[in-house]
Design a protein around this motif. Structure first.
Motif, short mmCIF file in Angstrom:
data_model
loop_
_atom_site.label_atom_id
_atom_site.label_comp_id
_atom_site.label_asym_id
_atom_site.label_seq_id
_atom_site.Cartn_x
_atom_site.Cartn_y
_atom_site.Cartn_z
N TRP A 227 -8.17 -5.57 32.42
CA TRP A 227 -7.65 -5.59 31.06
C TRP A 227 -7.07 -4.22 30.73
O TRP A 227 -7.57 -3.21 31.21
CB TRP A 227 -8.75 -5.95 30.07
CG TRP A 227 -9.32 -7.31 30.25
CD1 TRP A 227 -10.45 -7.64 30.94
CD2 TRP A 227 -8.79 -8.54 29.75
NE1 TRP A 227 -10.67 -9.00 30.90
CE2 TRP A 227 -9.66 -9.58 30.17
CE3 TRP A 227 -7.67 -8.87 28.99
CZ2 TRP A 227 -9.43 -10.91 29.85
CZ3 TRP A 227 -7.44 -10.20 28.66
CH2 TRP A 227 -8.32 -11.20 29.09
N VAL A 228 -6.04 -4.22 29.88
CA VAL A 228 -5.46 -2.97 29.40
C VAL A 228 -5.60 -2.93 27.88
O VAL A 228 -5.04 -3.78 27.17
CB VAL A 228 -3.97 -2.84 29.79
CG1 VAL A 228 -3.37 -1.58 29.16
CG2 VAL A 228 -3.82 -2.80 31.30
N ALA A 229 -6.37 -1.96 27.39
CA ALA A 229 -6.55 -1.79 25.96
C ALA A 229 -5.53 -0.77 25.46
O ALA A 229 -5.34 0.27 26.08
CB ALA A 229 -7.97 -1.30 25.65
N LEU B 32 -0.79 -10.17 33.09
CA LEU B 32 0.23 -10.63 32.16
C LEU B 32 1.26 -9.53 31.91
O LEU B 32 2.47 -9.79 31.90
CB LEU B 32 -0.42 -11.05 30.83
CG LEU B 32 0.55 -11.42 29.70
CD1 LEU B 32 1.42 -12.60 30.09
CD2 LEU B 32 -0.23 -11.72 28.41
N LEU B 33 0.80 -8.31 31.74
CA LEU B 33 1.73 -7.19 31.54
C LEU B 33 2.65 -6.99 32.74
O LEU B 33 3.85 -6.72 32.60
CB LEU B 33 0.95 -5.91 31.25
CG LEU B 33 0.17 -5.87 29.93
CD1 LEU B 33 -0.68 -4.62 29.86
CD2 LEU B 33 1.12 -5.95 28.75
N GLY C 236 3.64 -18.52 27.99
CA GLY C 236 2.47 -19.41 27.97
C GLY C 236 1.16 -18.72 27.66
O GLY C 236 0.10 -19.36 27.71
N ALA C 237 1.20 -17.43 27.32
CA ALA C 237 -0.03 -16.70 27.03
C ALA C 237 -0.60 -17.12 25.68
O ALA C 237 0.14 -17.50 24.76
CB ALA C 237 0.23 -15.20 27.04
N VAL C 238 -1.91 -17.03 25.56
CA VAL C 238 -2.61 -17.34 24.32
C VAL C 238 -3.15 -16.04 23.73
O VAL C 238 -3.86 -15.30 24.40
CB VAL C 238 -3.77 -18.33 24.55
CG1 VAL C 238 -4.48 -18.65 23.24
CG2 VAL C 238 -3.27 -19.61 25.20
#
Length: 252
Positions: A89-91, A166-167, A195-197
């Protein structure tokens, strides 16, 4: 070194005084330092920020990576930081923000409880309690935007977490935006098209240093409007005839 679960990416430009508060907030995280890393991407400050960051990295309680490049705006700086990220994950946050101690832990717990999500935003509230700061909160200028049906339309990158995969798929932020504003909705829109939620976790709190003068507050709103206009122009979307009137009404 094992890969962290989450990478925090912060673009910065000549704000070492505020950035120190951001880093101090990250040092107070309840999440184990072994589970996250921090990447600060300097946008060509040229004022000693990079050297100060490297000195800070030597004593920081978490793994701190410093990258730099020519001044090109926050989108390019964020992409530079994302390229160095090793987390799943990227915050994302900014150099005028201070995270609550459980910011990262809350986001990871929420994402684990909602595996259908590809990105999530958290609460963004005022850092000081001035009249202008209360006004900005009241205006919801820093709020994540929802559509009429409740669907999350876009996340504000002062407090947002995206899947790294996703990024990579999206190619990061669009670098046509050379100023703050516009790049947030653009990234979220492209994510939704792919298509991302998107979701919102109000328990993950970030304090934002709202502007403390009328001029600077107006400039912040102006940047948001400029970014929105640039986003529409890039997509070939025409403004409705009453848009100018609506803008003036919101300003008043």
């Amino acid at each position: 070194m094992d890969s962290p679960e989450i990478s925090v990416v912060i673009p910065t430009y000549r704000r070492w005084d505020r950035l120190q508060l951001t880093l101090a907030g990250l040092a107070r995280q309840t999440l184990s330092p072994a589970r996250f890393e921090v990447i600060v991407s300097d946008d060509g400050s040229g004022d000693g920020t990079v050297e100060k960051l490297k000195d800070h990295a030597a004593t920081a309680p978490f793994h701190l990576v410093v990258v730099t490049g020519a001044n090109a705006g926050p989108s390019t700086a964020r992409n530079r930081g994302i390229a160095q990220a090793r987390g799943t994950w990227v915050a994302m946050t900014d150099d005028d923000c201070v995270p609550a101690p459980d910011w990262l832990e809350s986001h990871l717990a929420f994402l684990n409880a909602h595996p259908e999500l590809d990105a999530v935003g958290g609460a963004i509230v005022r850092f000081t309690d001035s009249i202008l700061s209360r006004y900005v909160d009241w205006s919801e200028a820093m709020a994540h935007h929802r559509l009429r049906d409740g669907t999350v339309a876009y996340l504000v990158t002062a407090n947002a977490v995206y899947r790294r995969a996703l990024l990579d798929k999206l190619g990061g932020f669009t670098t046509s935006f050379k100023w703050p504003g516009g790049e947030d909705p653009d990234l979220s829109r492209r994510a939704r098209v792919a298509g991302a939620v998107l979701g919102v976790n109000p328990a993950a709190v970030m304090q934002h240093m709202h502007r403390e003068t009328v001029k600077d507050t107006y400039r912040m709103f102006w940047h948001h409007g400029l970014g929105s206009g640039a986003d529409h122009a890039l997509r070939g979307v025409k403004r409705p005839p009453r848009w100018a009137y609506t803008l003036r009404h919101r300003i008043y």
